[in-house]
Design a protein around this motif. Structure first.
Motif, PDB file in Angstrom:
ATOM      1  N   GLY A  80     -15.292   0.170  -0.466  1.00  0.00           N
ATOM      2  CA  GLY A  80     -15.088  -1.045   0.304  1.00  0.00           C
ATOM      3  C   GLY A  80     -14.236  -2.087  -0.373  1.00  0.00           C
ATOM      4  O   GLY A  80     -14.079  -3.196   0.152  1.00  0.00           O
ATOM      5  N   ALA A  81     -13.694  -1.736  -1.551  1.00  0.00           N
ATOM      6  CA  ALA A  81     -12.925  -2.723  -2.302  1.00  0.00           C
ATOM      7  C   ALA A  81     -11.513  -2.832  -1.755  1.00  0.00           C
ATOM      8  O   ALA A  81     -10.935  -1.868  -1.227  1.00  0.00           O
ATOM      9  N   SER A  82     -10.955  -4.013  -1.921  1.00  0.00           N
ATOM     10  CA  SER A  82      -9.567  -4.236  -1.553  1.00  0.00           C
ATOM     11  C   SER A  82      -8.645  -3.634  -2.609  1.00  0.00           C
ATOM     12  O   SER A  82      -9.101  -3.140  -3.646  1.00  0.00           O
ATOM     13  N   THR A  83      -7.360  -3.691  -2.316  1.00  0.00           N
ATOM     14  CA  THR A  83      -6.401  -3.172  -3.300  1.00  0.00           C
ATOM     15  C   THR A  83      -6.505  -3.922  -4.612  1.00  0.00           C
ATOM     16  O   THR A  83      -6.472  -3.317  -5.693  1.00  0.00           O
ATOM     17  N   ARG A  84      -6.680  -5.229  -4.529  1.00  0.00           N
ATOM     18  CA  ARG A  84      -6.826  -6.021  -5.751  1.00  0.00           C
ATOM     19  C   ARG A  84      -8.108  -5.656  -6.493  1.00  0.00           C
ATOM     20  O   ARG A  84      -8.129  -5.570  -7.720  1.00  0.00           O
ATOM     21  N   GLY A  85      -9.171  -5.412  -5.721  1.00  0.00           N
ATOM     22  CA  GLY A  85     -10.424  -5.030  -6.352  1.00  0.00           C
ATOM     23  C   GLY A  85     -10.339  -3.686  -7.028  1.00  0.00           C
ATOM     24  O   GLY A  85     -10.895  -3.476  -8.111  1.00  0.00           O
ATOM     25  N   ARG A  86      -9.623  -2.740  -6.406  1.00  0.00           N
ATOM     26  CA  ARG A  86      -9.485  -1.425  -7.027  1.00  0.00           C
ATOM     27  C   ARG A  86      -8.634  -1.494  -8.291  1.00  0.00           C
ATOM     28  O   ARG A  86      -8.897  -0.774  -9.256  1.00  0.00           O
TER      29      ARG A  86
END
Length: 778
Positions: free
Chosen positions: A113-119
């Motif tokens: 469920g993470a965003s690109t920034r989170g990944r």
């Protein structure tokens, strides 16, 4: 072990670990070319031209002089010792991977469920975790004997003897009595080039276990303190005693991964067993830690857990002792005699500079106050269990304290100062935050849980700041150079990664005596003495055994092989008994008076030196060394009492008559006050000074250790070096300064540690002229 968000980097760590494990498993094979000693470039026979020494001339060499043959080691490797080393290494690598995998599973849901920034953040954390693990392991890595023989001095002497004893199958506790055990050579800087595989495995096991413990303890601590042990281990690899406390914390905590729970206990037990046979300090620290772990689980009503956690350490400890080539019956003797040596180490203490002492005391007070505050806040049902935790940590801290003040110089004191901060971190796990501190900051509306965390953070921050400021400030004061101060912690691990990579090379080897550089070789060579000794056994008195090892002599050490370590009358008598027994005494003795700390030259191993002075004769003198052999014409050593007193005040001159051709021995008995004994236990005892008045009118002042004079030592004539004694003993016409009076006094400020008076006895040994032949031609 890896942080939580590092699942994407696990394959990278596997690619690093699997080749390493393969190399380690190959280490279980017998010694190969990679650990063989380098080929010697010196011939077996030493051809030397007799030359004149500083005091006497050497006799001409004869055709019957035996050729010099190198003392052949009996033990080339210790293959069974590699098994526990591999177990410890597997724990460090596989345990870390398993812990990282456990964290990765928790992050799998967050990844979806993470965003690109989170990944990107997760990948960055994973890469940082891998780099952090490798950095801690690299900083903790070291390999004993990597630099070979780097100097010809006292420090290298005892290190060389440890490997020499292991290679020649000597029994520790009987033939060798020291604070190091049969695997002590795994932890020393200098070596003879042997046991390369065992040393490499130990280096890797220590590094990976240190990294595993760093991450294991980090996940035990509250999240906001997780980075503290990582940051500190990047500065300093820690100490063996601190490792014992860390293992205790892990054993008292629930396993983070059920998969590696068994491997964790077995791997830590294997590593602890190795440490047990390395040094007696580890025996004390690890035994105390295991006792605390057992008591903790018994208080929790879990006696089965106590057995599971503790018994493997005992079983593997005994097994490693036997794997090291020692007899099981010698283990109690090793512990008993090592305890005696450790108890006498106070006799070689030197006071610490005021700045270092103040910093260390401040850090110790911070530890104690933090412990008391936590215990005070503990509820009664948990108070005893928390007390066990605190006592385990403070007990290890006290051992680090005593180790740091055996010799109050910078190198020793920082053995305590640099681990004071990790002890503060471990105390966070041991005790809760005091409730009264929480109540002081209850103005925040964020809730009691946040208040507890806030107070814990403040309390820990204060303790850590105090410890860190004391450590860095004392370094700055001691060195007087900020740049040097900042480089000191990093110098502890500088070059570790290069050593680690070198061990993976197929042609890895360690330098030996044959690899000495020309400067050290010229300093170490004793060709005349080596030719005289031949293949006969020889002992070195008192602290310079490296010369015998470097010259390939058939070295046969006395039990306490360095004179300063025989710090009690009982230990001194052990060395004397070794020379009185026809079965154990060496053929020759190589005398080189080199006492530490400005002591009286005849004070270390004093009873043995008296025996040599009266029953042995000099044969050869070269470069400050005197070769002695037993004198067949010497009469029994009978000493006649000349003067004595049961109550002599400190600082009073005692006058007596000295005659040519007569030896005088001085026996002194002193008692310390209750304050003196307490100070000696908690810190270190004050030494004394002896002032000698010679018949020339000159006064000579030397350091005096009362415990070393209880059996008597040679006081007159005054021989400042071995060649002076050799000339006097071999030449009746030689005149040496006679001592006509002496004065004893504690070092300034230490008067309260002793009772006001001491006992003494002067005894004389009269030489007959025919018993003193000119053995050495003039």
């Amino acid at each position: 072990m890896l942080p939580k968000a590092c699942h994407s980097q696990t394959p990278h760590l596997l690619r690093f670990a699997l080749p390493l494990i393969a190399v380690v498993l190959l280490g279980l094979l017998p010694e190969g070319a990679q650990s063989a000693s380098p080929p010697t470039s010196q011939p077996e026979e030493v051809v030397a031209t007799p030359q004149q020494g500083s005091a006497v001339q050497a006799p001409a060499a004869t055709a019957t002089t035996p050729a010099i043959t190198k003392s052949t080691p009996k033990v080339a490797s210790l293959p069974w010792v590699r098994v526990p080393l591999v177990l410890a290494l597997l724990l460090g690598v596989l345990g870390s991977l398993a812990l990282g995998w456990t964290s990765t599973r928790k992050l799998a849901l967050a990844w979806k469920g993470a965003s690109t920034r989170g990944r990107v953040g997760i990948l960055a954390k994973g890469f940082a975790g891998m780099v952090l693990w490798l950095s801690i392991a690299s900083h903790a890595f070291d390999i004993a004997g990597y630099h070979g023989l780097v100097a010809i001095d006292l420090e290298r002497s005892w290190q060389q003897v440890l490997e020499y004893a292991a290679a020649h199958g000597l029994s520790f506790g009987g033939q060798i009595i020291y604070t190091y055990g049969p695997l002590g050579f795994l932890t020393t800087e200098s070596g003879l080039g042997g046991f390369a595989t065992e040393r490499a495995l130990f280096g890797w096991a220590s590094a990976t276990v240190a990294a595993y413990l760093a991450f294991r303890v980090a996940f035990i601590l509250p999240k906001q303190y997780r980075y503290l042990p990582w940051a500190w281990l990047l500065l300093s690899p820690g100490t063996e005693v601190m490792t014992a406390a860390t293992v205790g914390v892990v054993l008292m905590s629930p396993p983070r991964s059920v998969v590696v729970a068994g491997l964790e206990v077995l791997g830590l037990a294997a590593y602890g067993a190795i440490m047990f046979s390395c040094k007696f300090t580890n025996v004390v620290a690890w035994s105390g830690m295991l006792g605390a772990v057992a008591l903790y689980y018994l208080l929790c009503g879990q006696w089965k857990s106590a057995l599971v956690k503790v018994v493997p350490f005992g079983v593997l400890g005994i097994a490693v002792w036997v794997f090291s080539g020692q007899q099981l019956s010698g283990l109690p003797l090793y512990i008993s005699n090592a305890l005696k040596i450790s108890g006498g180490y106070d006799t070689m203490s030197i006071p610490a500079p005021a700045g270092l002492l103040f910093a260390a005391v401040t850090a110790a007070v911070a530890l104690i106050l933090l412990s008391l505050a936590g215990l005070w806040a503990s509820p009664w049902p948990q108070k005893l269990r928390n007390l066990v935790k605190v006592l385990m940590i403070l007990g290890c801290a006290f051992i680090s304290w005593k180790h740091g003040f055996v010799r109050g110089d910078m190198g020793h004191v920082f053995l305590f100062l640099w681990v004071a901060a990790p002890y503060v971190i471990l105390l966070l796990w041991a005790c809760p935050v005091p409730a009264w501190l929480v109540s002081l900051s209850c103005n925040s509306p964020s809730g009691a849980g946040n208040e507890v965390r806030l107070v814990r953070a403040r309390l820990t921050t204060v303790a850590l700041v105090v410890v860190v400021v004391c450590t860095l400030g004392s370094m700055l004061v001691y060195t007087g150079n900020p740049a040097v101060s900042l480089r000191i912690p990093f110098s502890l691990s500088r070059g570790a990664h290069r050593k680690a990579l070198a061990t993976l090379s197929p042609d890895f080897r360690l330098p030996g005596v044959a690899d000495l550089n020309p400067t050290l070789r010229a300093e170490a060579d004793l060709p005349n003495l080596t030719k005289m000794v031949g293949t006969e056994t020889v002992d070195v008195i008192t602290n310079t055994q490296v010369w015998a090892v470097a010259n390939h002599m058939n070295y046969a050490p006395r039990p306490i092989f360095q004179g300063y370590a025989a710090g009690s009358p009982e230990l001194q008598r052990m060395n004397l008994a070794h020379y009185l027994s026809p079965a154990t005494k060496p053929r020759y003795a190589l005398l080189h008076l080199g006492p530490i700390d400005g002591r009286h030259p005849w004070l270390e191993d004093a009873p043995l030196l008296l025996h040599l002075a009266t029953r042995w004769r000099p044969l050869w003198e070269d470069r400050g060394f005197v070769l002695l052999e037993e004198d067949p014409n010497a009469r029994e050593s009978t000493w006649t009492k000349v003067k004595s007193s049961k109550s002599t005040p400190w600082g009073k001159w005692v006058k007596f008559v000295s005659e040519p051709g007569r030896l005088l021995s001085l026996r002194v008995e002193t008692l310390r006050t209750g304050y003196g004994r307490l100070k000696r236990f908690l810190y270190q005892g004050t030494q004394c000074e002896i002032t000698l008045r010679l018949d020339t009118g000159e006064e000579v002042k030397r350091t005096f250790v009362p415990e070393l004079a209880a059996e008597g030592f040679l006081v007159s004539p005054f021989f400042p070096a071995a060649p002076h004694f050799a000339e006097w003993r071999s030449n009746p016409a030689f005149s040496s300064p006679q001592v006509v009076a002496f004065k004893l006094a504690p070092v300034a400020g230490g008067e309260a540690e002793f009772i006001p008076t001491f006992k003494y006895q002067l005894s004389a040994y009269k030489y007959h002229m025919k018993a003193r032949p000119a053995v050495l031609p003039q």
